[in-house]
Design an enzyme around this catalytic site. Structure first.
Site: not given
Ligand code: BG6
Length: 514
Positions: A16, A18-19, A50, A185-186, A243, A248, A353
């Site tokens: 992926g 190019t995603g 691809r 899980d970032h 999501d 998170h 935010k």
């Molecule tokens: C992602 C979700 O895991 O986290 C998105 O799929 C969300 O919908 C994003 O916008 C938020 O991440 P961050 O790092 O911008 O707070």
């Protein structure tokens, strides 16, 4: 953290490439690690896509994206060119076995050029439906045959519910051992989230207070200003519960609530986190309405600009009942947290935010002042995760002057006072995966427990039973019902800092001279 010099030669294989994720997060992370001298001495990035493209064309695409999305832009062409020389593009059709044969030849050729068998890091930055085909082919071609050297990174969503997550774990276990699987899980890579552990266990003064005897309630907010953008199709199947909450927010909750680990060993920390997930009280379908509020944003005008409601977004079906906002209350059935509500909320198209944790302490047991407890603010410890990155301790203090007046004040530690440049979450996580340190990644049992917690809610909402979907105006803080959820227990959503108005309004005077 392990010493970076110990990283063996590595090939990162990006499915992926190019995603969107590769463009915005992965390649900027590889590049910044490279500039910081954190990549292995010998490495290659095999970018799979691809379409047919030359290395030169793909490297051009990378350079454009670095200019747009990387925290370090391309300041030196020489450094960029050196970095780019490590990237090779390979045309790949995920469904075709032949593509994996070609990949094998390429991997073997790189090993030959390195003079040794390199570590292999397979990064699956693709839709979950491709995972099975890819891992089956990796197994068939024996591409990840060495458990000590080969790893796979899986992006969220990890499954769709508990049973699909279990199936996925089962599927992965046919090709990889658990220690080779890195489920991302970032949020766990964010500096301020990692700082929760440093703050809790690097200090002796907070931990004695960190329990039901002193803490009244905990709030976790992850609010976003943006809507679903161009991800309406994906979001329709996800919703805010899948999501954001299942991963998170629940991961942040585990960091706040976990017991002290005896060491920083990956499994020691992951065991303590899994204990929290196991302790979360499971609710019955009838209780869903009492514990949760779900909402969907409606069109509105924000700062004079009209914005669409969720139903008008591209890829969203008419009359969709997908939630873009969730507020809910968790209880943890264990000694430390019995009876303390953990309120969490997340939503798209919110006022601002903001990701924050508010630890609210119990009110004073008795007021010494003639005004009683009226106007007294409970002590709060606020951990701002983003975009503000700070820790605030709020307390009452005497207002300077002849009369005895109290007012709230706060002590602030600003994360940026330590450093102006903090690494992005993906840099931390990619580096840990290169080093073979799984601490910040989710183990199979954690993922399954987290799904287990939300199962009843998922089912109740899917059947549209026991709970309503409330509309909320884009640009606000969600439906009024989210306030009522807290008000029932005498709580309210706290702001993430004291503002001037609050300082003035909260001032309380005893009316007497000293
Ligand atoms: C992602 C979700 O895991 O986290 C998105 O799929 C969300 O919908 C994003 O916008 C938020 O991440 P961050 O790092 O911008 O707070």
């Amino acid at each position: 953290m392990n010493n970076v010099n110990t990283i063996k030669p590595t090939i990162i294989v990006v499915f992926g490439a190019t995603g969107d994720l590769a463009k915005r997060k992965l390649f900027p992370a590889f590049y910044n690690l490279y500039l910081d001298g954190r990549m292995p001495e010998k490495f290659k990035i095999l970018a799979l896509g691809r379409a047919e493209r030359s290395d030169a064309l793909y490297r051009n695409h990378v350079s454009e994206n670095l200019i747009a999305f990387s925290r370090n832009k391309i300041a030196s062409t020489e450094a960029y060119q050196q970095f780019a020389s490590h990237i090779n593009y390979l045309q790949n059709d995920i469904d075709h076995e032949e593509s994996y044969q070609i990949m094998k030849q390429k991997l073997d050729a790189i090993d030959l050029s390195f003079g040794e068998r390199a570590n292999r890091l397979f990064y699956l930055s693709i839709a979950p439906s491709f995972i099975e085909t890819i891992t089956n082919n990796i197994k068939k071609m024996d591409l990840a045959a060495n458990p000590a050297q080969d790893r796979i990174i899986i992006e969220k969503p990890f499954g769709y519910n508990k049973s699909s997550a279990m199936l996925l774990n089962e599927l992965l276990s046919q090709t990889f051992k658990e220690e080779q699987i890195y489920r991302i899980d970032h949020y766990l890579g964010k500096e301020t989230v990692q700082n929760i552990l440093a703050f809790r266990f690097g200090n002796s003064m907070f931990e004695p207070l960190w329990n039901r005897n002193f803490i009244d309630s905990v709030q976790i907010t992850v609010a976003e200003e943006v809507g679903v953008e161009d991800r309406g199709g994906f979001y329709e199947d996800a919703g805010a519960l899948r999501d954001m909450i299942q991963n998170h927010l629940m991961q942040i909750l585990t960091m706040v609530a976990m017991e002290a680990p005896t060491s920083l060993q990956a499994d020691e920390i992951r065991n303590r986190k899994a204990d929290v997930l196991k302790a979360i009280r499971r609710i019955t379908p009838e209780e869903v309405k009492h514990y949760t509020v779900r909402g969907q944003y409606d069109k509105a005008s924000i700062k004079g600009k009209p914005v669409s409601g969720y139903l008008q977004e591209k890829g969203v079906v008419a009359n969709s009942n997908t939630e873009t906002f969730v507020a809910m209350k968790f209880y943890l059935d264990n000694w430390r947290w019995q009876g303390v509500p953990f309120y969490v909320r997340t939503g798209k198209r919110m006022k601002e935010k903001q990701s924050s944790i508010v630890i609210q302490f119990k009110p004073v047991p008795h007021s010494t002042f003639s005004f009683g407890k009226e106007g007294m603010m409970p002590n709060r410890l606020i951990i701002n995760i983003q975009p503000a990155m700070d820790i605030r301790l709020q307390f009452m203090t005497k207002k300077p002057g002849l009369s005895l007046s109290l007012k709230p004040a706060e002590m602030v530690f600003d994360y940026f006072s330590c450093s102006t440049q903090s690494p992005e979450a993906y840099e931390t996580l990619v580096l840990d995966a290169l080093l073979g340190d799984p601490t910040l990644f989710m183990r199979s049992d954690q993922v399954e427990e987290a799904w287990d917690v939300v199962t009843t809610i998922q089912e109740a909402w899917e059947n549209d039973k026991f709970s309503s979907l409330y509309k909320y105006e884009a640009g606000g803080w969600g439906p009024e019902e989210a306030n009522k959820l807290l008000a029932r227990q005498g709580h309210e959503w706290a702001s993430n800092s004291l503002n001037d108005v609050e300082l003035e309004e909260k001032e309380v005077a005893d009316g007497k001279y000293f």
